[in-house]
Design an enzyme around this catalytic site. Structure first.
Site, PDB file in Angstrom:
ATOM      1  CG  ASP A  38      -2.113 -41.287 -15.502  1.00  0.00           C
ATOM      2  OD1 ASP A  38      -2.979 -42.178 -15.509  1.00  0.00           O
ATOM      3  OD2 ASP A  38      -2.299 -40.141 -15.933  1.00  0.00           O
TER       4      ASP A  38
ATOM      5  CB  SER B 286      -8.990 -37.323 -16.965  1.00  0.00           C
ATOM      6  OG  SER B 286      -9.068 -38.460 -17.791  1.00  0.00           O
TER       7      SER B 286
ATOM      8  CG  HIS C 271      -5.935 -40.835 -14.485  1.00  0.00           C
ATOM      9  ND1 HIS C 271      -5.240 -40.157 -15.460  1.00  0.00           N
ATOM     10  CD2 HIS C 271      -7.254 -40.581 -14.722  1.00  0.00           C
ATOM     11  CE1 HIS C 271      -6.084 -39.539 -16.252  1.00  0.00           C
ATOM     12  NE2 HIS C 271      -7.315 -39.762 -15.834  1.00  0.00           N
TER      13      HIS C 271
END
Length: 618
Positions: free
Chosen positions: A375, A283, A410
């Protein structure tokens, strides 16, 4: 569980061993010293559930087997565990025993439950919060020096474990560890660095990894702990939202020099091979990984980025220590019906200014980018495409490796860790206050204010004004007349257009029945510029007049000559709105229209001549 101890006599009795006298063929009395005759036991061995090994690392596969069950019978295997916060997680799967009454999760196929097919570790990666638990849970291990304890049981039949009473046939408890025996955990607070160092067993020197998570804040250690259990020294580094870091809580109060110091800390450690130090980030941590990789004086051996952006509008602390709030770029947040936010558009390369993107053409070490194709928190596919193109243009395509996983989200976690569809970041974000696209919402001649369509439009991201114009107690004049005129609708349009939370360039009008006619009238008014019109089964004109500028009106039921009735006395207004029955002066001059118009037709409409109206409009 306890083990019972039985005497030999009791054992003989239980398993059906009996002494039987032998007959003496020579006429002697019966003898009780002859051999025993064994009968087959009627006692079935108790079901048994085994797990091998019982204690294992989180990414290590174990073999689960059930024994001594009825042949060809339905069995449910149920797993449950509590997180460190006390939340219950569970999974289950349906199997059928074979001819010998056993199941083997390594080779057998689940027929239903948390997963289907042959999934030896499905009970573990399939764990989900049990019904009734808190919203938005994500399984994160904070204390890596203790294991997750997973209780696995065999249940009779193909059932849902929560569907009332269940019969547990056998059970086993397993432990899932992030730290291997002999691994060392060392808290680091030196030279301004805040983190935790994990060292594998032995003297080294070890390859090493700088480990960066996203904007969840604090310090997550479980990935570093697992890396060290596989032979890599790993420093889990805090950079945001940690009590031992300086500055405001919602800002990144460290800069590039902080990450450079952390990298050199690993490189200079006596048990680490300084030529084999890499960086891994997920991330926002992936963006930081890229920044570290191109810093002067930092030479990582490799970079691994998981679902992160190539740049950011969030600024790190500069040399003077000044920072910005990390929630300042909310204009690209999007929300679903439940108010759950996705950040995907925030990290679209096209939404990031060029000056804020990492200059990948300066990269000198191998880069692996891992993308989850589903994602919703980062534009991972678009980012990977841009990275690949940039490095190819710079003649460095040999440095880039891309791993792309369909249907993955994600958070790509260590093997066999449970995943969830959505989780709360820190607190549930509040919806950003616009500006929203908007609609004026007009119904027909029903004499009440109907709000349900406007409410549903707002739930989909549109501001919507449900507008009364007829038969409402707060409107002027006679009840059976339309006591408002074109200026009333013009004011309503401008009310939306001028609202502080509405995008004035994206205001449309939607109307059904007589409201569709009003929609057309609004669309051609001077000084009104709607972005679109949507008409549902309405006329192109009307013999019913609105109030004029002086406020004079007419009764709305004066044009009954075209009403038709069926045998039960039910009225149909279809002929009222036939274009041929409406005087030309009463029709909307569609040739003056300047915005898109959508007309929705019900072909069996008995209240409006919708097909004929649509034909005339075209």
């Amino acid at each position: 569980m306890f083990r019972a101890f039985l005497t030999a006599t009791k054992i003989q009795t239980r398993i059906g061993i009996k002494e039987k006298p032998c007959l003496n063929l020579h006429g002697n009395p019966p003898s009780f010293q002859c051999a025993l005759v064994r009968r087959k036991s009627s006692i079935r061995q108790a079901p048994l559930l085994t797990a091998s090994p019982v204690r294992a690392l989180m990414d290590e596969q174990i073999c689960i087997k059930g024994h001594f069950l009825p042949p060809y019978s339905p069995i449910t295997v149920y797993a449950q565990m509590h997180s460190e916060d006390g939340d219950l997680w569970e999974s289950f799967a349906h199997y059928n025993t074979n001819s010998s009454g056993s199941i083997n999760l390594t080779s057998d196929h689940s027929l239903g439950g948390s997963y289907v097919g042959c999934e030896p570790m499905g009970l573990f990666w399939g764990l989900q919060p049990a019904p009734g638990q808190r919203e938005g849970l994500r399984l994160r291990k904070n204390n890596v020096e203790s294991p997750y304890t997973v209780h696995i049981s065999l249940l009779e039949g193909h059932i849902s474990p929560r569907a009332g009473q269940v019969t547990e046939l056998a059970a086993v408890t397993t432990e899932r560890w992030y730290m291997a025996p002999g691994e060392r955990r060392i808290e680091i607070h030196q030279n301004g660095i805040v983190g935790t160092l994990f060292l594998p067993p032995g003297p080294g020197p070890f390859p090493a990894v700088l480990d960066l998570f996203g904007m969840v804040g604090g310090l997550l250690e479980y990935r570093s702990a697992l890396l060290a259990s596989r032979g890599y020294a790993s420093l889990s580094l805090a950079y945001f939202g940690h009590k031992d870091l300086p500055g405001p809580e919602k800002c990144i109060n460290v800069g590039d020099s902080y990450f450079k110091k952390a990298f050199h800390f690993l490189q200079d450690h006596s048990q680490i091979d300084g030529d084999r130090v890499g960086v891994i980030g997920v991330s926002f941590g992936a963006y930081l990984t890229l920044r570290i990789g191109i810093q002067i004086g930092v030479k990582p051996s490799c970079l691994i980025c998981i679902n992160g952006p190539i740049g950011s509008t969030i600024k790190l602390a500069d040399e003077s220590g000044r920072t910005e709030n990390c929630e300042s770029d909310q204009k690209h947040w999007t929300f679903d019906d439940q108010g759950h936010v996705t950040f995907r558009k925030v990290s679209l390369p096209s939404n990031i200014p060029a000056k804020n993107k990492v200059k990948l053409e300066n990269l000198t070490c191998p880069l692996m980018y891992i993308a989850g194709e589903d994602d919703l928190s980062a534009s991972s596919i678009e980012t990977a495409d841009l990275m690949e193109e940039t490095l190819r243009s710079a003649g460095k395509s040999h440095l880039f490796t891309r791993l792309s996983y369909p249907r993955a989200g994600h958070l790509i976690e260590p093997p066999y860790a449970p995943s969830v569809r959505m989780s709360l970041w820190s607190i549930k974000p509040q919806k950003w206050p616009g500006p929203f696209p908007a609609m004026i919402d007009l119904f027909g001649m029903v004499r009440v204010l109907l709000e349900y369509r406007s409410a549903l439009l707002a739930s989909r991201g549109y501001a919507s004004l449900s507008l009364a114009y007829f038969g409402h107690k707060d409107l002027p004049g006679p009840e059976k007349c339309i006591n408002v005129g074109d200026s009333y609708f013009k004011k309503a349009f401008h009310f939306l257009q001028d609202h502080s939370q509405i995008d004035g360039d994206r205001v449309g009008v939607i109307g059904v029945s007589f409201g569709a006619y009003l929609t057309l009238r609004i669309g051609i008014q001077i000084g009104v510029k709607p972005s679109c019109l949507i008409c549902i089964n309405g006329p192109i004109g009307s013999t019913i007049k609105l109030a004029d500028e002086s406020g004079r009106t007419e009764n709305c039921e004066s044009d009954q000559k075209h009403w038709t009735f069926d045998d039960q006395g039910h009225v149909s207004f279809r002929k009222v709105s036939l274009p041929s029955n409406i005087p030309a002066k009463n029709k909307v001059k569609l040739e003056n229209l300047t915005c898109p118009l959508m007309y929705i037709v019900g072909e069996d409409d008995l209240s409006a001549s919708s097909l004929e109206t649509a034909d005339l409009s075209c």
